[in-house]
Design a protein around this motif. Structure first.
Motif, PDB file in Angstrom:
ATOM      1  N   HIS A  99       0.899  -1.283  -0.006  1.00  0.00           N
ATOM      2  CA  HIS A  99      -0.161   0.114   0.085  1.00  0.00           C
ATOM      3  C   HIS A  99       0.769   1.095   0.047  1.00  0.00           C
ATOM      4  O   HIS A  99       0.265   2.494  -0.106  1.00  0.00           O
ATOM      5  N   SER A 129      -4.975   9.590  -1.358  1.00  0.00           N
ATOM      6  CA  SER A 129      -5.291   8.447  -0.755  1.00  0.00           C
ATOM      7  C   SER A 129      -5.455   8.523   0.964  1.00  0.00           C
ATOM      8  O   SER A 129      -5.935   7.602   1.707  1.00  0.00           O
ATOM      9  N   PRO A 169      -7.403  10.660   2.928  1.00  0.00           N
ATOM     10  CA  PRO A 169      -8.763  10.547   3.518  1.00  0.00           C
ATOM     11  C   PRO A 169      -9.546   9.342   3.688  1.00  0.00           C
ATOM     12  O   PRO A 169      -9.863   8.864   4.764  1.00  0.00           O
ATOM     13  N   ASN A 170      -9.371   8.193   2.927  1.00  0.00           N
ATOM     14  CA  ASN A 170      -9.760   6.963   2.733  1.00  0.00           C
ATOM     15  C   ASN A 170      -9.101   6.336   3.892  1.00  0.00           C
ATOM     16  O   ASN A 170      -9.830   5.396   4.621  1.00  0.00           O
ATOM     17  N   LEU A 171      -7.787   6.440   3.905  1.00  0.00           N
ATOM     18  CA  LEU A 171      -6.985   5.549   4.879  1.00  0.00           C
ATOM     19  C   LEU A 171      -7.366   6.059   6.461  1.00  0.00           C
ATOM     20  O   LEU A 171      -7.656   5.290   7.338  1.00  0.00           O
ATOM     21  N   ASP A 195     -10.175   7.525   7.388  1.00  0.00           N
ATOM     22  CA  ASP A 195     -11.578   6.868   7.711  1.00  0.00           C
ATOM     23  C   ASP A 195     -11.498   5.465   8.148  1.00  0.00           C
ATOM     24  O   ASP A 195     -11.963   5.134   9.195  1.00  0.00           O
ATOM     25  N   LYS A 196     -10.537   4.650   7.476  1.00  0.00           N
ATOM     26  CA  LYS A 196     -10.390   3.288   7.864  1.00  0.00           C
ATOM     27  C   LYS A 196      -9.925   3.120   9.461  1.00  0.00           C
ATOM     28  O   LYS A 196     -10.460   2.303   9.982  1.00  0.00           O
ATOM     29  N   ASN A 242      -7.700  -7.778   2.211  1.00  0.00           N
ATOM     30  CA  ASN A 242      -7.957  -6.178   2.835  1.00  0.00           C
ATOM     31  C   ASN A 242      -8.254  -6.388   4.410  1.00  0.00           C
ATOM     32  O   ASN A 242      -9.224  -5.845   4.920  1.00  0.00           O
TER      33      ASN A 242
END
Lengths: 192, 125
Positions: free
Chosen positions: A81, A115, A117-119, A121-122, A154
């Motif tokens: 990643h 990438s 913001p997505n990380l 959030d997770k 994932n």
């Protein structure tokens, strides 16, 4: 990544590496470390090195095993990643250290800022979830096992945060307009 | 004995089928970069074998297993659970290092999601 961005990112990652090492030396010591490009062969070598060290360690076998699982997941997180240059090279690091209370894993690598913001959030979702709910989330995921287009399950972040008992800190800081630094710190206490 | 995994590396498991005892044994480390190259041949073997046979024993004896391998393994376990409901006779032995709580927990989770009874055996060094 153009040469200027690359230079800036490398200077920042090296500076982060030095700061973490200095901090470790205040009250602990480094067990093993690697800085450079991460590949599967590096992971295999690193696991061997760690297992060899563990054979001489006085920490409980339960902690030793958990540390090794965490190292596998954190390094594969970097392999799969983090940002890599077109020639597949990168500058990232992992440091395993120990002090009186336990082991610490520090990793840093570059990611594309887009990438982030997505990380976030997770990670925030997992950190806000109660500790005892994480194994149930894992159970539900494997009850409906899905492999993504890249051949991955994932479940890396969930595994890392769950196995660390949420002793997981992270920071994402902007390095250039396009690239950010993703730093993880995982603490594993001798007494669980 | 049939060797199902031809890739012998430190990060890949040994996958052996003992035709005499009808046992599929998966043992060792499973944290390859590409899990598909390990688990797809197992799926192909199971599809072929289970077309002609209705009895199979599993022996799992993992050392280190990564999260993506777990997802591939879960796919196999769920498929076996479905085939059991259609008449497959199956036993599953799950060996784990006596100090490896993670591996015991994983076996319990796989047993729980599939409703397949696992026989758990701690292994001493």
């Amino acid at each position: 990544m153009d040469p200027i961005h690359r230079h800036i990112c490398e200077v920042i990652i090296l500076s982060d590496y030095d700061i973490v090492k200095k901090d470790i030396h205040k009250n602990g010591e480094i067990v093993c470390q690697y800085i450079g490009t991460f590949t599967q062969n590096i992971l295999i070598s690193f696991v061997s090195l760690l297992e060899n060290y563990m054979n001489k360690s006085i920490a409980s076998h339960v902690i030793q095993k958990r540390l090794t699982y965490l190292v596998v997941e954190t390094i594969q997180n970097i392999i799969h990643h983090s940002y890599k240059h077109p020639d597949n090279s990168q500058l990232a690091y992992i440091i395993i250290s120990k002090n009186k209370s336990g082991y610490t894993i520090n990793t840093s690598n570059a990611i594309e800022t887009i990438s982030a913001p997505n990380l976030i959030d997770k990670v925030e979702y997992l950190l806000k979830t109660k500790k005892n709910r994480l194994p149930e989330i894992f159970r539900k995921k494997i009850a409906n096992p899905e492999i993504n287009d890249n051949g991955l399950g994932n479940l890396g972040l969930l595994t890392i945060i769950s196995k660390s008992d949420k002793n997981f800190n992270y920071k994402i800081s902007t390095m250039t307009s396009k690239y950010s630094l993703f730093h993880i710190e995982i603490k594993l206490n001798y007494k669980q | 004995m049939k060797n199902i995994n031809q890739i012998q590396q430190q990060d890949t498991p040994e996958v052996i089928f003992d035709n005499e005892k009808k046992v599929l044994k998966i043992s060792g480390n499973s944290y390859p970069e590409n899990c598909e190259i390990i688990y797809e041949p197992i799926n192909i073997f199971l599809n072929e074998y289970l077309n002609k046979n209705n009895k199979l024993n599993f022996e799992f004896r993992f050392n280190l297993i990564n999260s993506t391998s777990i997802v591939y393994l879960a796919q196999i376990i769920m498929k076996i659970a479905q085939l059991k409901s259609e008449g497959l006779v199956v036993t599953i032995l799950w060996y784990y290092d006596e100090f490896d709580e993670e591996l015991l927990d994983l076996g319990e989770k796989l047993s729980s999601i599939s409703n397949l009874p696992f026989i758990f055996t701690p292994v001493k060094d």
